[in-house]
Design an enzyme around this catalytic site. Structure first.
Site, PDB file in Angstrom:
ATOM      1  N   ASP A  12     -68.431  13.352  -8.100  1.00  0.00           N
ATOM      2  CA  ASP A  12     -68.430  11.891  -8.116  1.00  0.00           C
ATOM      3  C   ASP A  12     -69.470  11.401  -9.121  1.00  0.00           C
ATOM      4  OD1 ASP A  12     -66.420  11.688  -6.184  1.00  0.00           O
ATOM      5  OD2 ASP A  12     -67.864  11.865  -4.552  1.00  0.00           O
ATOM      6  N   LYS A  34     -63.721  18.407  -6.358  1.00  0.00           N
ATOM      7  CA  LYS A  34     -63.035  17.150  -6.065  1.00  0.00           C
ATOM      8  C   LYS A  34     -63.136  16.216  -7.260  1.00  0.00           C
ATOM      9  CE  LYS A  34     -64.428  13.324  -4.134  1.00  0.00           C
ATOM     10  NZ  LYS A  34     -64.975  12.270  -3.260  1.00  0.00           N
ATOM     11  N   LYS A  62     -56.666   8.797  -2.594  1.00  0.00           N
ATOM     12  CA  LYS A  62     -56.317   8.055  -1.372  1.00  0.00           C
ATOM     13  C   LYS A  62     -55.199   7.046  -1.622  1.00  0.00           C
ATOM     14  CE  LYS A  62     -61.013   8.541   0.476  1.00  0.00           C
ATOM     15  NZ  LYS A  62     -61.646   9.176  -0.692  1.00  0.00           N
ATOM     16  N   HIS A  64     -52.302   4.539  -1.336  1.00  0.00           N
ATOM     17  CA  HIS A  64     -51.917   3.640  -0.241  1.00  0.00           C
ATOM     18  C   HIS A  64     -51.192   2.452  -0.861  1.00  0.00           C
ATOM     19  CE1 HIS A  64     -53.286   1.288   3.627  1.00  0.00           C
ATOM     20  NE2 HIS A  64     -51.966   1.323   3.463  1.00  0.00           N
ATOM     21  N   ASP A  65     -49.861   2.475  -0.764  1.00  0.00           N
ATOM     22  CA  ASP A  65     -49.045   1.426  -1.373  1.00  0.00           C
ATOM     23  C   ASP A  65     -47.662   1.501  -0.743  1.00  0.00           C
ATOM     24  OD1 ASP A  65     -47.941  -0.463  -3.338  1.00  0.00           O
ATOM     25  OD2 ASP A  65     -49.672   0.063  -4.571  1.00  0.00           O
ATOM     26  N   THR A 124     -65.708   8.258   6.533  1.00  0.00           N
ATOM     27  CA  THR A 124     -66.978   8.589   7.185  1.00  0.00           C
ATOM     28  C   THR A 124     -67.887   7.373   7.306  1.00  0.00           C
ATOM     29  OG1 THR A 124     -67.823   9.346   5.041  1.00  0.00           O
ATOM     30  CG2 THR A 124     -66.957  11.024   6.540  1.00  0.00           C
ATOM     31  N   ARG A 185     -73.920  16.884   5.504  1.00  0.00           N
ATOM     32  CA  ARG A 185     -75.302  16.789   5.067  1.00  0.00           C
ATOM     33  C   ARG A 185     -76.116  17.934   5.656  1.00  0.00           C
ATOM     34  NH1 ARG A 185     -73.350  13.895   1.981  1.00  0.00           N
ATOM     35  NH2 ARG A 185     -73.933  11.809   1.304  1.00  0.00           N
ATOM     36  N   GLY A 214     -70.983  16.502  -1.833  1.00  0.00           N
ATOM     37  CA  GLY A 214     -71.273  15.938  -3.140  1.00  0.00           C
ATOM     38  C   GLY A 214     -72.750  15.865  -3.432  1.00  0.00           C
TER      39      GLY A 214
END
Length: 248
Positions: A12, A34, A62, A64-65, A124, A185, A214
């Site tokens: 990221d 990722k 993700k 979404h449509d 999360t 974590r 990440g």
């Protein structure tokens, strides 16, 4: 499942150059990376092509449509050669079925193994107050289980869920559903903007198969050493884990 397949490093970052530098520094330690919204928005399909040279790719956009749009996006992602991709389970049954069908159909056309489509359950950051804002009923675990069941019924190979929901999903959906958990974590690390988090060991003990990590790696002073330490922790926890079928 090979313990080395249980860690995905989240790249990221804001540029492909930074992502490639990180992936290069992790060579031999990490197999999976990722590519998420930040990197894909900055660099597009070139990010997937570049990171595929370093390892296997989890494309976490993700989707979404409406069903037709999601099907087209999943088909395009399949053609990019990703091995995992995400679709929001909140999109409902018709959208989920369209996504799964697109992955299978496109993979058959291009003659490759289809990617495993994962249904995103509850983020999360999705604590009770966020659910209230969004009008989602029940506890976080209850909502996550409902969405995981939708994804499983549509033929998805797995789900993305908080480690705090993994045990409930495992109990509801069985041993052969892949559970991928972000929000990991190390003990004592800051949760940042994630609220429902766990240590690697706690996540695996709860039923997680694959952990997405990440910032504890990518923002560490020595990312390679941080990845090695987390990989060791995952391998130790996995050695006590009940074997499950891997769809990776």
């Amino acid at each position: 499942m090979d313990p080395r397949d249980r860690l995905i490093v989240a790249l990221d970052v804001a540029s492909l150059e930074e992502a490639q530098t990180l992936a290069g520094s992790l060579a031999g330690v990490v197999r999976w990376y990722k590519v998420g919204l930040e990197l894909y928005t900055a660099s597009g399909p070139a990010a997937v092509a570049a990171i595929r040279k370093e390892g296997r790719v989890f494309l976490d956009l993700k989707f979404h449509d409406i069903p037709a749009t999601v099907a087209g996006a999943v088909s395009a992602a399949t053609r990019l050669g990703v091995d995992l991709l995400t679709v929001h389970a909140l999109g409902g049954t018709a959208m989920l079925l369209a996504a799964q069908e697109a992955a299978l159909r496109t993979a058959e056309i291009i003659r490759r193994r289809p990617p495993t489509v994962l249904g995103v359950t509850l983020l999360t950051s999705g604590e009770a107050a966020v659910m209230t804002d969004a009008g989602i009923a029940g506890t976080p675990a209850e909502a996550a289980v409902r969405l995981a069941r939708l994804a499983r019924a549509a033929g998805f190979g797995g789900v993305v869920a908080s480690p705090m929901d993994a045990a409930a999903i495992r109990a509801a959906c069985g041993a052969d559903l892949l559970i991928v958990c972000p929000g990991i974590r190390p003990a004592g690390a800051a949760p940042d903007d994630q609220r429902r988090v766990a240590t690697p060991r706690a996540a695996i003990e709860a039923g997680a198969d694959v952990l997405v990590i990440g910032r504890p790696i990518t923002r560490a002073p020595d990312p390679r050493s941080a990845a090695e330490e987390l990989a060791r922790e995952i391998a130790l926890a996995a050695s006590f884990d009940t074997p499950r079928r891997s769809v990776l």
